[in-house]
Design a protein around this motif. Structure first.
Motif, mmCIF file in Angstrom:
data_model
loop_
_atom_site.group_PDB
_atom_site.id
_atom_site.type_symbol
_atom_site.label_atom_id
_atom_site.label_comp_id
_atom_site.label_asym_id
_atom_site.label_seq_id
_atom_site.Cartn_x
_atom_site.Cartn_y
_atom_site.Cartn_z
ATOM 1 N N UNK A 100 0.829 -1.199 0.000
ATOM 2 C CA UNK A 100 0.000 0.000 0.000
ATOM 3 C C UNK A 100 0.859 1.243 0.000
ATOM 4 N N UNK A 101 0.205 2.357 -0.306
ATOM 5 C CA UNK A 101 0.918 3.630 -0.384
ATOM 6 C C UNK A 101 0.426 4.571 0.707
ATOM 7 N N UNK A 102 1.371 5.195 1.392
ATOM 8 C CA UNK A 102 1.049 6.122 2.473
ATOM 9 C C UNK A 102 0.848 7.521 1.916
ATOM 10 N N UNK A 103 -0.187 8.190 2.395
ATOM 11 C CA UNK A 103 -0.489 9.547 1.953
ATOM 12 C C UNK A 103 -1.036 10.317 3.156
ATOM 13 N N UNK A 104 -0.349 11.382 3.596
ATOM 14 C CA UNK A 104 0.803 12.033 2.961
ATOM 15 C C UNK A 104 2.082 11.219 3.110
ATOM 16 N N UNK A 105 3.131 11.711 2.454
ATOM 17 C CA UNK A 105 4.411 11.020 2.490
ATOM 18 C C UNK A 105 4.946 10.986 3.919
#
Length: 602
Positions: free
Chosen positions: A535-540
């Motif tokens: 998965x991708x974290x948002x915000x960085x």
């Protein structure tokens, strides 16, 4: 006599503190660093790689992961929703549940300790996993004569970690209800890996002196009291409890042994049959096996005109009722000694990352500061210890007189099978254990949160030019360089060596954070087969950290952001895109970094 120089003493504490943070976290972006080659022994990094960075196939999930679906625990100090939380990986859509809103999160000691069970065969552990979680609750106290209240630690508690549909509920452990003076230097665990509820805890808290409880004690069971002249210093046995080593103040500070009922078993004798006396401190160094423990003893300075604390000495304890103890010597009859830490409370010893053990032989690395340099030059040293004595196998400055090894990197050791991988002067160096010859493998600005090798692979981060996560062969034949990414930690197999109590557990998967904020994982034994994007974290994120090495595909990680807020997330390495946020929002409280985090490993 081998004595680590006094110059090294002050410098190394600051170095260790700085490196402890750096080696356990990874930035979401990061500094490209200075210009230089891409690392390695030559332009191709010492093995096959591609100039623009390697890529790996994307997998739907990793296979062959050890099974462990026990409850996962974390703590949070989020305003209005703080305490101890649990997450059931078998019901992933149910979210985290608050287990204890009165769990104590403040103070100098973070006491949330998994109590594990495992099978032991010889010196090997298998199926190591938590059965209980031990911690403290808190209560409100009012300042006399005012309306001002504050929270103080109260009773000890446990919750179950084994899988169940019903969320765990706290149970008070023993009748002890005042551990407000408890600190990390006055707390010892004696684990029973066969029957975890029998795990014993010695603690100094409240006003009652040294006490002992068992993890399985009910609220009606009072702790046992140590004799007033007995100060416990070392738990005897690891996974097979055998009582406590104590300093007997009424008998000239001699080493003595008590059983788990705290009954005296007498003085621990040396090889000549004499008691060992005038002992000031005892540090636990490592186990060599189930019946032998390496201890570091600091003695009282009998010269009252000299206020210097004598160097601490390496001794070997052999189990018995009571056991025996002897100093370990080299071929010249010299003791191996260590300097005191800056607090004067014990010896300055290698960390678990600087140890490797095989066949009841311990290897450890130290970087001794060179006396001729004020610029931080270090002389790498490699020691070997077994039950017969110790030896200095590599004195790098003596072996390489024209080289000045200067590095701020931690001198970690990785057991590569027939060799040790050792970081020297920004060079990963292979040491052949048959003759202790050295050969350079890879170069760069190197650190690693993963001190293990599997199937000939090990893992490190190279930040010299571009943040690069590197999977490399221990023989130097191959490496995979994943640019704009860093390794952040690992999960385990649930197996390990009893000698270092899974501080160096065998790893199963390795976690990766890409600069585009994607979390991923590879198999530790076959990273070339591909990675799973979790998965991708948002915000960085600013940092992502794995706490400890827990077995199984289900893992909790702590994510830190640029605004100094923190949250805990869940991933499953068997499923792509399994990332789940377990908190309503990141915690931005003053102690968020310390108290919003997964419970350590297991």
């Amino acid at each position: 006599m081998a004595v680590l120089t006094s110059e090294f003493k002050a410098y190394s504490l600051a170095l260790v503190v700085a490196l402890a943070a750096g080696c356990n976290s990874s930035g979401g972006g990061g500094d490209d660093g200075e210009d230089g080659n891409d690392g390695g022994n030559g332009s191709d990094g010492g093995g096959s790689s591609s100039v623009g960075g390697d890529t790996l196939p994307k997998l739907n999930g990793l296979t062959g992961v050890p099974d462990n679906d026990n409850w996962l625990y974390f703590t949070s100090d989020a305003d209005g929703n703080s305490g101890l939380f649990a997450y059931n990986p078998q019901l992933p859509d149910d979210g985290a549940v608050l287990v204890d809103g009165d769990a104590y999160l403040e103070g100098a000691i973070y006491l949330f300790r998994p109590i594990a069970q495992a099978s032991i065969t010889g010196n090997d552990l298998t199926d190591y996993r938590a059965q209980h979680l031990f911690y403290r609750s808190q209560k409100e106290r009012t300042i006399t004569g005012s309306d001002v209240t504050y929270m103080v630690p109260d009773a000890f508690q446990r919750v179950e970690a084994t899988q169940s549909v019903t969320p765990p509920a706290p149970q008070q452990v023993s009748s002890e209800a005042d551990n407000s003076n408890l600190n990390s230097t006055r707390l010892y665990f004696q684990y029973d890996l066969d029957q975890p509820a029998n795990t014993a805890v010695a603690y100094l808290g409240g006003t009652t002196g040294w006490q002992q409880l068992r993890i399985g004690d009910s609220v009606s069971q009072a702790p046992l009291a140590f004799s007033n002249d007995h100060n416990p210093v070392v738990p005897l046995g690891d996974g097979n409890p055998n009582g406590w080593l104590v300093i007997d103040e009424s008998n000239n500070n001699r080493l003595a042994q008590v059983d788990l009922n705290l009954a005296s078993e007498g003085a621990v004798l040396d090889a000549q049959g004499n008691p060992v006396e005038n002992v000031r401190f005892v540090d636990m160094f490592s186990h060599l096996g189930r019946d032998q423990q390496l201890l570091v003893l600091t003695f009282e300075d009998l010269d009252t005109s000299d206020e210097e604390v004598p160097p601490s000495e390496l001794w070997l304890y052999s189990a018995g009722n009571p056991g025996t103890i002897k100093p370990l010597l080299n071929d010249q009859g010299e003791k191996l000694t260590f300097l005191q830490n800056l607090l004067g409370t014990g010896a300055m010893l290698p960390t678990a990352d600087q140890l490797a053990i095989r066949d009841q032989t311990l290897y450890f690395a130290f970087h001794e500061r060179s006396e001729f340099s004020i610029l931080g030059a270090f002389n790498p040293m490699l020691y070997r210890v077994d039950s017969n004595g110790w030896s200095l196998e590599i004195d790098y400055a003596s072996r390489n007189p024209d080289s000045v090894a200067q590095t701020l990197a931690s001198p970690f050791l990785i057991d590569g099978g027939n060799e040790l991988i050792w970081l020297i002067d920004d060079t990963l160096t292979s040491v052949d254990l048959s003759d202790y010859s050295e050969s350079a493998l890879y170069e760069g600005s190197i650190e690693t949160p993963v001190v293990d090798s599997v199937n000939g692979w090990f893992f490190y981060n190279d930040t010299r030019n571009i943040d690069t996560a590197v999977a490399a062969r221990v023989d130097g034949s191959e490496q995979i360089r994943l640019e704009q990414a860093q390794w952040i930690g690992a999960s385990g197999t649930g197996e390990g060596n009893v000698a270092i109590r899974l501080a160096r557990a065998n790893i199963s998967e390795v976690f990766l954070l890409k600069d585009d904020s994607t979390l991923a994982a590879v198999s530790a034994g076959s990273p070339d087969q591909g990675l799973v994007e979790l998965g991708r974290l948002d915000p960085a994120p600013e940092t992502v950290r794995v706490f400890g090495i827990r077995s199984g595909p289900h893992q909790l990680l702590r994510v830190g952001y640029e605004d100094d807020s923190y949250e805990v997330v869940y991933v499953n390495t068997e499923e792509a895109d399994s990332l789940k946020h377990l908190m309503a929002a990141p915690s931005s409280q003053a102690n968020a970094a310390a108290w919003t985090r997964p419970v350590y490993g297991r």
